[in-house]
Design a protein around this motif. Structure first.
Motif: not given
Length: 435
Positions: A111-118, A131-134, A139-146, A148-153
């Protein structure tokens, strides 16, 4: 920073066995996160990018055992999900572009996954929107910490959906597939990538209990299942490496046999090299390239010069355009190389021009190569490898050049080619690794 010292002008001879496919390995290794049962994968290449991903999964809590050369078992039954928010994860994940593909399986199962900008190759923009639009469509919610360049769904219960990918991204398709196999209901993916890597991933997931239809096409239909089990999977030989060896044989006038290539999975790659005048023949599941003193690029039927351009599979893979370009420098005839997908991948041609190649860089995407038909050998020089594919192209140029060339930053080449100096020495190349 490591260095290769290459004495060029040597004819090579012998057999070479391609490694397992790097791009497939990065996908199927991430897929082990979808189950708590044991998954065994063989023919894994021993290269930097793949080893970094295996280390990352081990840090995440995956139990990993080496079964033998190129063979590992994985069991993701006791993961530490808090590790995904640690500084160490941000540093390690950011150093590897393939790390993005852990997000889909983690999202599907936990139910969750995180990754820094690769990170990865410096070859221009490689956006992650697909990736994130898919994931959001599922039904996942997307967030981005600009900062820290950190992505999460996050999404506790994914649901199947119809989606049209904005580009036929290989890693994007793989990531969305891995998220959708455990989603509730039916997912249809239009404009899906269908490279052999994706086909292999789908076959592996089906052997784990997934229900994926349309494999090898651009329309995938996925019926979600509640859970997946273990399996055994063997990775295909690396078609990019196979293409590299074909180009190397032509440039050096060498007789080489590439063993066990899974020829039927190579698509248009042999045809494209034949258009460049390279003689190659299929012998069982091997490719034999006889020694050629000259090779001539075909023209179109109206006499205009050939264009070699990349395209989504089954078109010509962008990872071999650098090889085609360097091979053309010693051909008879001219060719236009059109790199459509990445705007910085042709910038290494200045190194080839320094070596005596006749190349006109038209713009960031196109270069015209006027082949010199081996009338004058390339000159040895000192170079720095900017990325994996440019690096192997410069190495091929150095093997054909007159004199001793030096290539710095060979860590880029090591990211994609296993023990390349040892394997080349085994067929007669004069190459030394210097630390």
């Amino acid at each position: 920073m490591g260095t290769f010292q290459i004495t060029g002008g040597k004819k090579l001879k012998g057999n070479i066995i391609p490694q397992g496919a790097k791009n497939e390995a990065l996908q199927v290794i991430c897929a082990v996160l979808l189950t708590d049962e044991k998954v065994t994968i063989s023919n894994i290449p021993d290269i930097r990018d793949v080893n970094k991903l295996i280390d990352l999964l081990a840090d995440l809590g995956v139990s990993i055992q080496r079964q033998g050369p190129g063979s590992y078992s994985f069991k993701a039954d006791d993961l530490n999900l808090d590790y995904m928010t640690s500084p160490e994860f941000k540093e390690k994940g950011g150093a590897l572009r393939g790390s993005i593909m852990i997000v889909g399986p983690l999202l599907a199962r936990f139910g969750k996954g995180f990754i820094p900008k690769p990170g990865g190759d410096k070859i221009g923009r490689r956006r992650l929107d697909t990736h994130f639009i898919g994931f959001q469509k599922l039904g996942a919610k997307f967030r981005y910490n600009q900062d820290e360049s950190f992505y999460g769904v996050e999404g506790k219960k994914l649901k199947g959906a119809d989606m049209l990918l904005d580009e036929a991204s290989v890693t994007g398709t793989a990531n969305i597939i891995m998220a959708a196999v455990l989603a509730e209901g039916t997912t249809t993916i239009y404009n899906a990538a269908c490279e052999p890597y994706i086909q292999q991933l789908c076959k592996m997931l089906n052997s784990m209990g997934a229900n994926i239809k349309g494999i090898s096409s651009n329309l995938l239909t996925i019926e979600g299942v509640k859970e997946l089990g273990g399996c055994e999977h063997r990775i295909l030989p690396d078609m990019i490496e196979i293409g590299s060896w074909i180009g190397m044989a032509a440039m050096t006038g060498s007789e080489i046999t590439i063993k066990d290539v899974c020829y039927d999975e190579l698509g248009v790659i042999p045809t494209m090299f034949r258009k460049m005048g390279i003689k190659l023949e299929r012998v069982g599941d091997d490719i034999h390239i006889p020694a050629q003193d000259h090779y001539e690029i075909e023209n179109y039927i109206d006499g205009s010069i050939l264009t070699i351009a990349d395209a989504p599979w089954p078109g010509f893979t962008p990872d071999l355009l650098s090889i085609a370009l360097v091979v053309a420098t010693q051909a008879r005839g001219s060719v236009l190389i059109h790199q459509k997908m990445f705007e910085s991948r042709l910038f290494f041609v200045d190194k080839l021009i320094d070596m005596g190649a006749q190349i006109i860089l038209c713009d960031p995407h196109r270069a015209t190569v006027i082949g010199i038909d081996k009338q004058v050998p390339l000159k040895a020089t000192t170079m720095t490898s900017p990325d994996i594919r440019a690096g192997i192209s410069l190495l091929i140029a150095a093997l054909s050049a007159d004199g001793v060339s030096t290539i710095h930053n060979i860590e880029q080449i090591d990211r994609g080619y296993q023990n390349i100096d040892e394997r080349l020495r085994a067929i007669g190349a004069e190459i030394v690794r210097l630390d």
